[in-house]
Design a protein around this motif. Structure first.
Motif, PDB file in Angstrom:
ATOM      1  N   GLY A 180      20.506 -67.659 -18.839  1.00 57.97           N
ATOM      2  CA  GLY A 180      20.497 -66.519 -17.998  1.00 57.97           C
ATOM      3  C   GLY A 180      18.857 -66.155 -18.061  1.00 57.97           C
ATOM      4  N   ASP A 181      18.468 -66.204 -19.363  1.00 58.31           N
ATOM      5  CA  ASP A 181      17.058 -65.918 -19.480  1.00 58.31           C
ATOM      6  C   ASP A 181      15.866 -66.617 -18.698  1.00 58.31           C
ATOM      7  N   VAL A 182      16.066 -67.992 -18.757  1.00 55.67           N
ATOM      8  CA  VAL A 182      15.295 -69.026 -17.929  1.00 55.67           C
ATOM      9  C   VAL A 182      15.327 -68.424 -16.311  1.00 55.67           C
ATOM     10  N   ILE A 183      16.550 -68.485 -16.040  1.00 57.77           N
ATOM     11  CA  ILE A 183      16.798 -68.008 -14.625  1.00 57.77           C
ATOM     12  C   ILE A 183      16.212 -66.621 -14.379  1.00 57.77           C
ATOM     13  N   GLY A 184      16.205 -65.817 -15.098  1.00 59.30           N
ATOM     14  CA  GLY A 184      15.823 -64.410 -14.978  1.00 59.30           C
ATOM     15  C   GLY A 184      14.250 -64.365 -14.762  1.00 59.30           C
ATOM     16  N   GLU A 185      13.590 -65.474 -15.501  1.00 58.07           N
ATOM     17  CA  GLU A 185      12.055 -65.685 -15.414  1.00 58.07           C
ATOM     18  C   GLU A 185      11.611 -65.700 -13.880  1.00 58.07           C
ATOM     19  N   LEU A 186      12.627 -66.415 -12.914  1.00 59.82           N
ATOM     20  CA  LEU A 186      12.126 -66.924 -11.855  1.00 59.82           C
ATOM     21  C   LEU A 186      12.264 -65.651 -10.773  1.00 59.82           C
ATOM     22  N   LEU A 187      12.926 -64.575 -10.991  1.00 64.18           N
ATOM     23  CA  LEU A 187      12.649 -63.405 -10.327  1.00 64.18           C
ATOM     24  C   LEU A 187      11.151 -63.010  -9.940  1.00 64.18           C
ATOM     25  N   LEU A 188      10.287 -63.348 -10.726  1.00 64.29           N
ATOM     26  CA  LEU A 188       9.068 -62.892 -10.517  1.00 64.29           C
ATOM     27  C   LEU A 188       8.291 -63.651  -9.291  1.00 64.29           C
ATOM     28  N   TYR A 189       8.736 -65.047  -9.274  1.00 62.91           N
ATOM     29  CA  TYR A 189       8.248 -65.846  -8.413  1.00 62.91           C
ATOM     30  C   TYR A 189       8.928 -65.489  -7.084  1.00 62.91           C
ATOM     31  N   LEU A 190      10.224 -65.457  -7.208  1.00 63.47           N
ATOM     32  CA  LEU A 190      11.032 -65.207  -5.956  1.00 63.47           C
ATOM     33  C   LEU A 190      11.156 -63.897  -5.215  1.00 63.47           C
ATOM     34  N   ALA A 191      10.860 -63.167  -5.905  1.00 65.30           N
ATOM     35  CA  ALA A 191      10.935 -61.533  -5.501  1.00 65.30           C
ATOM     36  C   ALA A 191       9.464 -60.741  -5.613  1.00 65.30           C
ATOM     37  N   GLY A 192       8.473 -61.164  -6.505  1.00 63.11           N
ATOM     38  CA  GLY A 192       7.215 -60.370  -6.702  1.00 63.11           C
ATOM     39  C   GLY A 192       7.309 -59.675  -8.038  1.00 63.11           C
ATOM     40  N   ALA A 193       6.141 -59.116  -8.250  1.00 62.81           N
ATOM     41  CA  ALA A 193       6.125 -58.179  -9.491  1.00 62.81           C
ATOM     42  C   ALA A 193       6.871 -57.000  -9.323  1.00 62.81           C
ATOM     43  N   ASP A 194       6.563 -56.265  -8.236  1.00 64.46           N
ATOM     44  CA  ASP A 194       7.557 -55.044  -8.467  1.00 64.46           C
ATOM     45  C   ASP A 194       8.883 -55.311  -8.684  1.00 64.46           C
ATOM     46  N   VAL A 195       9.653 -55.833  -7.809  1.00 64.94           N
ATOM     47  CA  VAL A 195      10.996 -56.218  -8.150  1.00 64.94           C
ATOM     48  C   VAL A 195      11.188 -56.669  -9.611  1.00 64.94           C
ATOM     49  N   THR A 226      13.456 -54.466 -12.698  1.00 68.00           N
ATOM     50  CA  THR A 226      14.709 -54.875 -12.973  1.00 68.00           C
ATOM     51  C   THR A 226      14.826 -54.975 -14.465  1.00 68.00           C
ATOM     52  N   PRO A 227      15.745 -54.572 -15.218  1.00 65.85           N
ATOM     53  CA  PRO A 227      16.017 -54.834 -16.635  1.00 65.85           C
ATOM     54  C   PRO A 227      15.934 -56.083 -16.884  1.00 65.85           C
ATOM     55  N   ALA A 228      15.537 -56.617 -17.967  1.00 63.07           N
ATOM     56  CA  ALA A 228      15.320 -58.004 -18.461  1.00 63.07           C
ATOM     57  C   ALA A 228      16.978 -58.670 -18.541  1.00 63.07           C
ATOM     58  N   HIS A 229      18.037 -57.891 -18.934  1.00 62.82           N
ATOM     59  CA  HIS A 229      19.177 -58.551 -18.959  1.00 62.82           C
ATOM     60  C   HIS A 229      19.841 -58.748 -17.717  1.00 62.82           C
ATOM     61  N   GLU A 230      19.313 -58.167 -16.434  1.00 62.97           N
ATOM     62  CA  GLU A 230      19.715 -58.344 -15.168  1.00 62.97           C
ATOM     63  C   GLU A 230      19.012 -59.216 -14.340  1.00 62.97           C
ATOM     64  N   ARG A 231      17.674 -59.867 -14.874  1.00 66.04           N
ATOM     65  CA  ARG A 231      16.917 -60.537 -14.029  1.00 66.04           C
ATOM     66  C   ARG A 231      17.553 -61.922 -13.489  1.00 66.04           C
ATOM     67  N   GLY A 232      18.514 -62.500 -14.288  1.00 64.23           N
ATOM     68  CA  GLY A 232      18.902 -63.608 -13.926  1.00 64.23           C
ATOM     69  C   GLY A 232      20.087 -63.466 -12.538  1.00 64.23           C
TER      70      GLY A 232
END
Lengths: 394, 176
Positions: free
Chosen positions: A301-316, A320-326
């Motif tokens: 989950g932590d690694v998949i969560g890091e991808l949120l930045l590249y998929l949805a941008g800095a604002d999203v 998004t709380p860290a534990h929900e990013r994945g």
């Protein structure tokens, strides 16, 4: 000290951007080559894409010696031998592959035969059999997805024996990959979408897999960002050359990432579905991507969560709380697929393909277990696990 | 010309890898005779398929061949012909890392320590046989280091499964 270890290798010169095709004669010249053979397929030639390449040669003082345009969708031994014969008869000294995965793999096979002066391609099948550099080999991709222009593998089928022969060697890597927006500008929307999701899957599996490393991570994350930003732009405006070039670069970057970090369960399932039901590879990737990420989520989950930045941008990402990013990252991919389904009718589930019945799922799961990519999936997968993912993707 | 300096190497590393190759070869042979799940993996393999695990370039090795419907026969350290599937460690240190359970087999693949030659689908089946065998014969605390995920085995299943493999290895040794 950590016992982690990785390898990274990509010696392919990337020639990308405006008037990139016009650099080919110079690049051939630097490799002491002047008699190129173009290898392509009827679709690429019919779309007029070879004309762009020929125009680039026209004012350069260098001629294209011949064009072989009869590569079928599945590269085969017979075609490879046929092209090698043309290459020898016309005394060519280099190969330019213009097309997608099949054309590129076929050209790699041709390069083995003409460089090794062989007739039986099977002699060179396997890992590391080739021991010396091959003839100058250039690749001009006409889809933005496979990444074959930066991979060191080729798969050529032998229909008589009913087998697919794998070839793996550093020497199969092209000397130059040419990315020019003119070559993907006319790609229809549904193929653009499928191939972009293929590249997206390469990047995501490279980033989340067991063999991830810092250098391929950099390529993977850049590729994800480029696809997330530019696929909607291309679908809105198919002749947007800048966005097309961004997708082409993303595909190459994703190719560099996965050829060094490998892929995982999405590919294991996708290869099996493609073989069983003859569905396009990119479509298979689109089908399985969110379900496999959900399977990997509890442990990754932590690694998949890091991808949120590249998929949805800095604002999203920031909101998004860290534990929900994945979970959120997977949701962004689901939303992307919904949009592609809405705009291009790209299936999101196995049932939407209409090409497979539910009673085929156990066989599909068994085939996936035998796929080499499964060993690199970050989470262990057994038959029940694979079947569960397939049922969720139904 | 300067002579290459002699360096100290671990004197136990190579003999240990040689020994473990023998142990793995014989254990897989025995496991294929008594464990149903391993037999199910072996069954679809082509008759006579030969598998070699070796250290490059010419180091310790083990050779197994499919015999009968579900059996694997340990042929020793040298293949009588070109094997169909070869799993090659790039260096004896890499084999030592795996065989001393400092690095899981899947991690060794991910770390580019191992090359696979031959039909990948067959290699995957053999890797699963190896994983299953390790999960049965190794203490859980060690098997957890060797495997990506330790399977959900009940204590009786593990004890009985392990004991049957050990017994079968002994029987095979006595029979020669």
């Amino acid at each position: 000290m950590s016992k982690s270890y990785y390898e990274f290798f990509c010696p392919v010169k990337v020639v990308a951007g405006s008037a990139a095709l016009e650099h080919i004669p110079y690049e051939l010249n630097t490799l002491s080559a002047s008699r190129p053979l173009i290898v392509t397929d009827k679709g690429v030639r019919g779309a007029g894409l070879i004309d762009h390449v020929l125009a680039a040669f026209a004012e350069s003082g260098m001629d294209v010696i011949d064009i072989y345009d009869d590569v079928p969708p599945d590269s085969s031994l017979k075609v490879v031998k046929d092209i090698a014969r043309v290459y020898r008869e016309k005394q060519c000294d280099s190969i330019i592959a213009v097309g997608g995965g099949s054309v590129i793999d076929t050209s790699k096979g041709v390069n083995i035969l003409v460089s090794e002066n062989g007739n039986d391609l099977s002699e060179f099948s396997g890992v590391g059999v080739l021991k010396k550099p091959l003839k100058p080999f250039f690749v001009i991709p006409t889809t933005a997805g496979t990444g074959s222009e930066v991979t060191m593998v080729a798969v050529i089928s032998d229909p008589d024996k009913g087998v697919k022969m794998p070839f793996t060697s550093y020497f199969l890597l092209p000397n130059v990959a040419i990315l020019d927006a003119r070559m993907t500008l006319t790609l229809p929307p549904h193929i653009t979408a499928m191939t972009a999701m293929d590249a997206m899957t390469h990047a995501i599996e490279a980033y989340t897999g067991m063999a991830k490393n810092p250098i391929s991570d950099a390529y993977a994350t850049s590729a994800i960002r480029k696809i997330a930003e530019n696929l909607p732009r291309v679908l809105n405006k198919p002749d947007d050359a800048d966005a097309r070039l961004e997708l082409a670069q993303a595909s190459t970057m994703a190719g560099i990432a996965f050829s060094n970090s490998m892929v995982g369960l999405v590919h294991s399932l996708g290869h099996s579905l493609g073989a069983l039901c003859h569905l396009p590879h990119g479509l298979c990737m689109n089908l399985f991507l969110p379900y496999v990420l959900e399977y990997n989520l509890p442990e990754r989950g932590d690694v998949i969560g890091e991808l949120l930045l590249y998929l949805a941008g800095a604002d999203v990402y920031a909101h998004t709380p860290a534990h929900e990013r994945g979970k959120k990252a997977v949701q962004v991919i689901r939303d992307m697929r919904d949009e592609l389904n809405h705009r291009c009718k790209l299936p999101r589930t196995l049932s939407e393909t209409g090409k497979i019945t539910r009673d085929q799922l156990p066989k599909l799961a068994q085939m996936a277990l035998d796929d080499g990519s499964i060993i690199f999936n970050p989470v262990e997968v057994d038959l029940d696990d694979a079947l569960a993912v397939l049922n969720r993707a139904w | 010309m300067m002579q290459a300096k002699r360096v100290r190497v671990n004197p136990f590393k190579r003999p240990y890898v040689v020994l473990m190759m023998e142990v793995i070869g014989r254990s897989l042979e025995a496991a294929s005779q008594v464990d149903e799940r391993i037999q199910n993996e072996v069954r679809p393999l082509p008759d006579g398929l030969m598998f070699e695990m070796k250290v490059m370039p010419d180091g310790p090795a083990l050779v197994l061949q499919k015999t009968g419907a579900t059996g694997l026969k340990y042929l020793g350290r040298r293949p009588p012909r070109k094997p169909d599937v070869v799993m090659k460690f790039k260096h004896v240190t890499h084999a030592f890392l795996v065989f001393s359970f400092q690095e899981a087999t899947a991690r060794a693949f991910a770390n580019d320590r191992i090359l696979l030659d031959g039909e990948i689908a067959y290699a995957m089946k053999l890797v699963r046989c190896l994983n299953r065998m390790e999960s049965l014969i190794l203490p859980k605390i060690i098997a957890e280091r060797a495997l990506k995920r330790y399977p959900n085995l009940s204590l009786p299943e593990k004890m009985l499964g392990g004991a049957r493999i050990y017994t079968q290895v002994a029987k095979n040794l006595i029979r020669g």
